[in-house]
Design an enzyme around this catalytic site. Structure first.
Site, PDB file in Angstrom:
ATOM      1  N   HIS A 218       0.800  -1.390  -0.027  1.00  0.00           N
ATOM      2  CA  HIS A 218       0.123  -0.185  -0.047  1.00  0.00           C
ATOM      3  C   HIS A 218       0.995   1.298   0.024  1.00  0.00           C
ATOM      4  O   HIS A 218       0.256   2.443   0.018  1.00  0.00           O
ATOM      5  CB  HIS A 218      -0.679   0.009   1.142  1.00  0.00           C
TER       6      HIS A 218
HETATM    7  C1  UD1 Z   1      -1.983   5.974   5.436  1.00  0.00           C
HETATM    8  C2  UD1 Z   1      -0.682   6.700   6.066  1.00  0.00           C
HETATM    9  C3  UD1 Z   1       0.500   5.623   5.761  1.00  0.00           C
HETATM   10  C4  UD1 Z   1      -0.078   4.331   6.678  1.00  0.00           C
HETATM   11  C5  UD1 Z   1      -1.595   3.767   5.719  1.00  0.00           C
HETATM   12  C6  UD1 Z   1      -1.915   2.678   6.865  1.00  0.00           C
HETATM   13  C7  UD1 Z   1      -0.538   9.065   5.560  1.00  0.00           C
HETATM   14  C8  UD1 Z   1       0.234   9.999   4.889  1.00  0.00           C
HETATM   15  N1  UD1 Z   1      -0.165   7.817   5.081  1.00  0.00           N
HETATM   16  O1  UD1 Z   1      -1.736   5.756   4.152  1.00  0.00           O
HETATM   17  O2  UD1 Z   1       1.630   6.080   6.573  1.00  0.00           O
HETATM   18  O3  UD1 Z   1       0.892   3.211   6.328  1.00  0.00           O
HETATM   19  O4  UD1 Z   1      -2.331   4.836   6.147  1.00  0.00           O
HETATM   20  O5  UD1 Z   1      -2.909   2.005   6.098  1.00  0.00           O
HETATM   21  O6  UD1 Z   1      -1.144   9.390   6.628  1.00  0.00           O
HETATM   22  N2  UD1 Z   1      -8.981   4.871   0.938  1.00  0.00           N
HETATM   23  C9  UD1 Z   1     -10.353   4.160   0.869  1.00  0.00           C
HETATM   24  N3  UD1 Z   1     -11.150   3.971   2.231  1.00  0.00           N
HETATM   25  C10 UD1 Z   1     -10.257   4.233   3.546  1.00  0.00           C
HETATM   26  C11 UD1 Z   1      -9.090   4.923   3.500  1.00  0.00           C
HETATM   27  C12 UD1 Z   1      -8.611   5.155   2.259  1.00  0.00           C
HETATM   28  O7  UD1 Z   1     -10.793   3.988  -0.096  1.00  0.00           O
HETATM   29  O8  UD1 Z   1     -11.206   3.952   4.147  1.00  0.00           O
HETATM   30  C13 UD1 Z   1      -8.275   5.102  -0.344  1.00  0.00           C
HETATM   31  C14 UD1 Z   1      -8.921   6.472  -0.834  1.00  0.00           C
HETATM   32  O9  UD1 Z   1      -8.846   6.308  -2.067  1.00  0.00           O
HETATM   33  C15 UD1 Z   1      -7.455   7.100  -0.357  1.00  0.00           C
HETATM   34  C16 UD1 Z   1      -6.381   6.304  -0.461  1.00  0.00           C
HETATM   35  O10 UD1 Z   1      -6.776   5.356   0.226  1.00  0.00           O
HETATM   36  O11 UD1 Z   1      -7.310   8.371  -1.045  1.00  0.00           O
HETATM   37  C17 UD1 Z   1      -5.184   6.710   0.646  1.00  0.00           C
HETATM   38  O12 UD1 Z   1      -5.784   6.936   1.881  1.00  0.00           O
HETATM   39  P1  UD1 Z   1      -4.840   7.709   2.945  1.00  0.00           P
HETATM   40  O13 UD1 Z   1      -5.519   7.792   4.258  1.00  0.00           O
HETATM   41  O14 UD1 Z   1      -4.556   9.070   2.486  1.00  0.00           O
HETATM   42  O15 UD1 Z   1      -3.548   7.346   3.037  1.00  0.00           O
HETATM   43  P2  UD1 Z   1      -2.966   5.801   2.961  1.00  0.00           P
HETATM   44  O16 UD1 Z   1      -2.349   5.138   1.637  1.00  0.00           O
HETATM   45  O17 UD1 Z   1      -4.153   4.843   3.667  1.00  0.00           O
HETATM   46  N1  UDP Z   2      -3.848  -5.292   8.882  1.00  0.00           N
HETATM   47  C1  UDP Z   2      -4.919  -5.779   9.245  1.00  0.00           C
HETATM   48  N2  UDP Z   2      -5.655  -6.026   8.054  1.00  0.00           N
HETATM   49  C2  UDP Z   2      -5.331  -6.255   6.638  1.00  0.00           C
HETATM   50  C3  UDP Z   2      -3.790  -5.539   6.577  1.00  0.00           C
HETATM   51  C4  UDP Z   2      -3.087  -5.153   7.707  1.00  0.00           C
HETATM   52  O1  UDP Z   2      -5.519  -5.825  10.154  1.00  0.00           O
HETATM   53  O2  UDP Z   2      -5.903  -6.458   5.714  1.00  0.00           O
HETATM   54  C5  UDP Z   2      -3.111  -4.892  10.226  1.00  0.00           C
HETATM   55  C6  UDP Z   2      -1.863  -5.456  10.315  1.00  0.00           C
HETATM   56  O3  UDP Z   2      -1.828  -6.523  11.031  1.00  0.00           O
HETATM   57  C7  UDP Z   2      -0.863  -4.370  11.136  1.00  0.00           C
HETATM   58  C8  UDP Z   2      -1.530  -3.022  10.870  1.00  0.00           C
HETATM   59  O4  UDP Z   2      -2.983  -3.412  10.007  1.00  0.00           O
HETATM   60  O5  UDP Z   2      -1.418  -4.408  12.451  1.00  0.00           O
HETATM   61  C9  UDP Z   2      -0.497  -2.332   9.643  1.00  0.00           C
HETATM   62  O6  UDP Z   2      -1.200  -1.449   9.181  1.00  0.00           O
HETATM   63  P1  UDP Z   2      -0.735  -0.922   7.766  1.00  0.00           P
HETATM   64  O7  UDP Z   2      -0.087  -1.848   6.893  1.00  0.00           O
HETATM   65  O8  UDP Z   2      -2.050  -0.201   6.953  1.00  0.00           O
HETATM   66  O9  UDP Z   2      -0.031   0.348   7.930  1.00  0.00           O
HETATM   67  P2  UDP Z   2       1.640   0.594   8.171  1.00  0.00           P
HETATM   68  O10 UDP Z   2       1.954  -0.350   9.507  1.00  0.00           O
HETATM   69  O11 UDP Z   2       2.481   0.210   7.121  1.00  0.00           O
HETATM   70  O12 UDP Z   2       1.520   2.007   8.584  1.00  0.00           O
END
Ligand code: UD1
Ligand code: UDP
Length: 380
Positions: A218
């Site tokens: 992601h």
């Molecule tokens: C964010 C964090 C990242 C973290 C990740 C965990 C920032 C800059 N990034 O990234 O550090 O590792 O969360 O998962 O804060 N979207 C949905 N549904 C949701 C949420 C997101 O569809 O519930 C989609 C949207 O298209 C959105 C995109 O995901 O634009 C990115 O979401 P965003 O929260 O901006 O960043 P992440 O890539 O999730």
């Molecule tokens: N996780 C989860 N379901 C998923 C993918 C990840 O519960 O489908 C959990 C995972 O076990 C970990 C956390 O989400 O505890 C990690 O989050 P993510 O990979 O979104 O973000 P990051 O750690 O890179 O910020």
């Protein structure tokens, strides 16, 4: 003592569960926690599922900010968090990790002089193109109490000018830095046994224990840059075919959306048709633990999943150019491969033959959350 906790993204909700659980069980008479959800993540399987499953109290506030550009998303959060802090007047604002929700909390609280507690302090990738790197540096440097999960994180803070010898009372100008272990490790110990009984994820996806790869992707550069996304999916497909192994991919919504846009159409087609690749929606935390503890190997660009690979003693292929979790690479249980098709394949080949890996304890004793609560209380 009153604390306000800000959460927003999936991993923060999970991390916060460790502290909320300890407050409920050991400190309910002395710590009152008010939870603010920024709404950064909002799909049911990216947010609500974790509250239900991990027994976290429902947020007292939900700002419902949702997705937007970095600037707009962060600015709206700052405004909303400031209003709540002025109303609640907490003793501390507790922040987790490195997301835009973390940064927004740090900006809002530091401007109105509310002491910040940063959990997962000191982690560095030394790559400022990552939005997370800026977020964590800004948060660390406005915090009063900094809790690092690893020795490397603690050392990074000392290198940036923090002192290990400051004395109470800690303030933003006299911060306290601590190496206390990882709240995610606390969680993995606590939920490991619950999972064995509850999760049906293996049977639902026809997966055999120790005979599948778990992959999550992601990171913004991996999803947004077509060349990287194609290289990663092409190698996953090739590994599944050459080694005749199944791969389960719980896909972050960001990745699902960008697969269609950024994958070459013939690769996209092959992935859709592959019987060995199982692209599934994001899973709950207990299902994730079941996948992590039963797989053969993990491929990921997630920070949290890299660590969980280590907690559950699985080799990990890190789909990034660097990692904040240096220790797991130094222990020889993880390899950084970037988005390089040949390196990804070679790393899998290496781990598939390799036996006898060891996973010495480097993430604490499972009591990080207790230490954090005690330190907040002692500092007053
Ligand atoms: C964010 C964090 C990242 C973290 C990740 C965990 C920032 C800059 N990034 O990234 O550090 O590792 O969360 O998962 O804060 N979207 C949905 N549904 C949701 C949420 C997101 O569809 O519930 C989609 C949207 O298209 C959105 C995109 O995901 O634009 C990115 O979401 P965003 O929260 O901006 O960043 P992440 O890539 O999730
Ligand atoms: N996780 C989860 N379901 C998923 C993918 C990840 O519960 O489908 C959990 C995972 O076990 C970990 C956390 O989400 O505890 C990690 O989050 P993510 O990979 O979104 O973000 P990051 O750690 O890179 O910020």
């Amino acid at each position: 003592m009153k604390i306000v906790t800000v959460i927003g993204a999936r991993p923060q909700i999970i991390k916060a569960a460790a502290l909320s659980r300890v407050i409920k069980n050991n400190f309910s008479n002395v710590i009152n926690e008010v939870i603010v959800h920024t709404g950064q993540h909002y799909d049911e399987n990216m947010s609500q599922v974790f509250f239900d499953e991990l027994g976290i109290p429902q947020p007292n506030y939900n700002l419902r900010i949702g997705s937007a550009s970095h600037g707009r998303q962060t600015a709206l959060m700052v405004e909303g968090i400031e209003e709540i802090l002025l109303e609640e007047k907490p003793d501390y604002l507790v922040l987790y990790g490195d997301t835009n929700s973390t940064l927004a909390g740090a900006i809002a609280a530091s401007k109105i002089h509310i002491p910040i507690v940063h959990i997962e302090a000191g982690l560095r990738s030394f790559n400022k193109k990552m939005p997370e790197e800026i977020n964590r540096i800004m948060c660390d440097h406005s915090s009063t109490l900094l809790f690092s999960p690893t020795q490397t994180g603690f050392n990074n803070l000392l290198r940036e000018g923090f002192s290990a010898n400051t004395k109470m009372p800690f303030t933003a100008d006299n911060p306290g830095v601590f190496h206390c272990g990882d709240v995610m490790f606390d969680n993995s110990l606590f939920f490991k046994d619950v999972t064995l009984d509850k999760s049906k994820i293996l049977t639902d996806n026809e997966l055999q224990a120790r005979n599948f790869i778990l992959a999550t992707i992601h990171r913004n550069n991996n999803t947004d840059e077509p060349e990287r996304l194609n290289a990663i999916f092409s190698s996953i497909l090739r590994i599944s075919e050459d080694f005749e192994i199944e791969v389960v991919l719980p896909l972050h919504p960001r990745t699902s959306k960008l697969l269609v846009k950024n994958l070459d159409s013939d690769l996209y087609e092959k992935i859709q048709q592959s019987k060995r690749l199982k692209l599934i929606p994001p899973v709950s935390f207990l299902d994730m633990i079941a996948l992590e503890s039963n797989c053969k190997l993990i491929m990921t660009d997630s920070g949290g999943v890299q660590k969980e690979a280590y907690f559950f003693e699985k080799p990990c292929i890190i789909l990034r150019s660097e990692t904040e979790w240096k220790e797991i690479v130094e222990e020889g249980t993880a390899i950084v491969v970037n988005a390089d098709e040949n390196k990804i394949f070679a790393a899998y080949d290496y781990f598939s033959e390799y036996e006898g890996m060891s996973f010495p304890s480097i993430f604490g004793d499972g009591k990080a959350a207790e230490f954090i609560c005690e330190t907040m209380l002692t500092n007053g």
